[in-house]
Structure formats: structure tokens, C-alpha cells
Design an enzyme around this catalytic site. Structure first.
Site, short mmCIF file in Angstrom:
data_model
loop_
_atom_site.label_atom_id
_atom_site.label_comp_id
_atom_site.label_asym_id
_atom_site.label_seq_id
_atom_site.Cartn_x
_atom_site.Cartn_y
_atom_site.Cartn_z
N TYR A 88 -6.58 -3.91 6.10
CA TYR A 88 -5.40 -3.39 5.39
C TYR A 88 -4.19 -4.28 5.63
O TYR A 88 -3.47 -4.64 4.69
CB TYR A 88 -5.12 -1.96 5.85
CG TYR A 88 -3.96 -1.31 5.12
CD1 TYR A 88 -4.12 -0.89 3.81
CD2 TYR A 88 -2.73 -1.13 5.74
CE1 TYR A 88 -3.06 -0.29 3.13
CE2 TYR A 88 -1.67 -0.54 5.07
CZ TYR A 88 -1.85 -0.11 3.76
OH TYR A 88 -0.79 0.46 3.08
N SER A 93 3.71 -3.26 2.49
CA SER A 93 3.75 -2.30 3.60
C SER A 93 4.36 -2.97 4.82
O SER A 93 4.26 -4.20 4.97
CB SER A 93 2.33 -1.83 3.94
OG SER A 93 2.32 -1.05 5.13
#
Length: 252
Positions: free
Chosen positions: A148, A135
Site C-alpha cells: 500500500y 496518502s
């Protein structure tokens, strides 16, 4: 077709980015197993060359069985796509140890041990390609995303390490770091804004290409990384964000 005769194992391929990868792989001739906690939707389950496997990716003991099931059904494994992941928002002052452990179990531990599980099958096929979905939050951050961001930065580092360890087996490993990709979740977020049109315009304006990404955009890049056309590429994290992280913000 780019992936004709190739066999893939894809985690979390039933929706969102995973579904975009699955669709493009099917279009390019691959056969595949899709492993996730929930059953596949009926339309996908009925597709030729698709095997649905229900498993808890947080259970390391389940992962070798997933690889064996895939290889028994299709005759081997050439491609692994580590797509499944979870995301939740917790500030540093609020996050609990068990939440951190869950994020790491799904987002980092499962990809490593799925890679370990497919190794014997890829070796028997003479090599393979592992694609990890990272990501842009492994490179930058949003508020409340400490766990995350840590998990995705870890995926990027793990990708390089896997490339080094597995290169002698002719197994390549690369990562895709997507930016904002349209999904039901992102659409619901935009619909919840007071001025939906303005919110969508502002979001598109963050991207030099003038739009957010589509699952098929990630699928297109995954096809390239899975195919023999990328045979000289390994250990890379490829940012796919429409130029969003290339654009420096202005104060006005």
C-alpha cells in the site's frame, strides 16, 4: 459556485472520501460520472447531474469506454479524480505476487490509464485538472503496509510526472495525501477496541487540530484543486492530516 459548468469523472465516489468529494462537487455546481465496481446507492443515483458507471478499474480496456461514456453524456470532461483504491495488510514475509499485482493494478495502473483516457476530452475543452488521492502512507508507513505504501508513494511521483507531461495541454495534476479520515471502516475499528472512549481520545490526540478528518475536508480541498482558483498549482502533493505528520512523537 466554484465548479459551475464543469464536468468531472470520479473513481470510487460512492462512499468514504469519494462520497465527500462527490457531495462537495455537486454543491459547487459540477456534473459528474462516478465509476466503480459496485452500483451507486439509490439516493446518489437519483441526484441530478450524476451518472453511475459500473466498471472493473483493474481492466485497462474498460477505461477508455468509461471516459467516452462520460463525455457522451455530459459533453466533455474537465476534471478527473482518481480516488478508487484498495488496502490490505500483509507482512513482507507473507505477501504474494498476485496480491502485489492487484494493489498496483487498482492503486497505480488505473489512475494512469484513466488519465490517458480523459486526455482527448480535456484537450478539446482547452485543459483540465487531474486530482490523485494519495496518502500520508506514501510519506511514512504502518506495519504490514509495504504494498500500500509503495502504491501511494508511486501516486505522488506519478502526479509530478503527469504535471510535467500535460502542462503544455493546460492540464494540471495535483495529489491529496489524506491522513486518518472518518469512515465506516475506521468507526468499526474504534468500536472493536476494549475501551472505545480511550481509543477515540488517543486517536484525536495524535492530531494537533484535536480531531480526525472528515470526507468533506478532502472534498473542500478537491474543490479548490479542481477550480480555476488553483490555476498556478500543479505537480504538488498536499498533505491533509490535521497536523499529524508534523507532530514529532515524544518518549513519554
Amino acid at each position: 459556485m466554484e465548479l459551475d459548468g464543469k464536468i468531472a469523472l470520479i473513481s470510487g465516489g460512492g462512499q468514504g472520501i469519494g462520497a465527500g468529494i462527490v457531495e462537495r462537487f455537486l454543491e459547487e455546481g459540477a456534473q459528474m460520472a462516478i465509476v466503480q465496481r459496485r452500483p451507486l446507492g439509490p439516493a446518489l443515483e437519483k441526484r441530478h447531474g450524476v451518472l453511475g458507471i459500473q466498471a472493473d478499474l483493474g481492466d485497462p480496456a474498460a477505461l477508455p469506454r468509461v471516459a467516452e461514456h462520460t463525455a457522451e453524456r455530459f459533453g466533455g470532461i474537465d476534471i478527473l479524480v482518481n480516488n478508487a483504491g484498495i488496502m490490505f495488510e500483509r507482512s513482507v514475509s507473507e505477501i504474494r505476487p498476485e496480491e502485489w499485482d492487484l494493489m498496483m493494478a487498482i492503486n497505480m495502473r488505473a489512475p494512469l490509464f484513466l488519465a490517458q483516457a480523459v486526455l482527448p476530452h480535456m484537450r478539446r475543452r482547452g485543459g483540465g485538472s487531474i486530482i490523485n488521492i494519495g496518502s500520508i502512507e506514501g510519506l511514512a508507513a504502518n506495519p504490514g503496509h509495504a504494498a500500500y505504501c509503495a502504491s501511494k508513494a508511486g501516486i505522488h511521483g506519478m502526479t509530478r510526472a503527469l504535471a510535467l507531461d500535460l502542462g503544455p495541454d493546460n492540464i494540471r495534476c495535483n495529489a491529496i495525501a489524506p491522513g486518518w479520515i472518518a469512515s465506516d471502516l475506521s468507526d468499526n475499528y474504534l468500536e472493536a477496541q476494549a475501551d472505545r472512549a480511550a481509543a477515540r481520545e488517543a486517536l484525536n490526540g495524535l492530531h494537533p487540530v484535536g480531531r480526525v478528518g472528515r470526507p468533506s475536508d478532502v472534498g473542500n480541498l478537491a474543490v479548490y484543486l479542481a477550480s480555476d482558483r488553483s490555476s498556478f498549482m500543479t505537480g504538488e502533493t498536499l498533505v491533509l492530516d490535521g497536523g499529524r505528520t508534523a507532530k514529532l512523537p515524544l518518549p513519554f
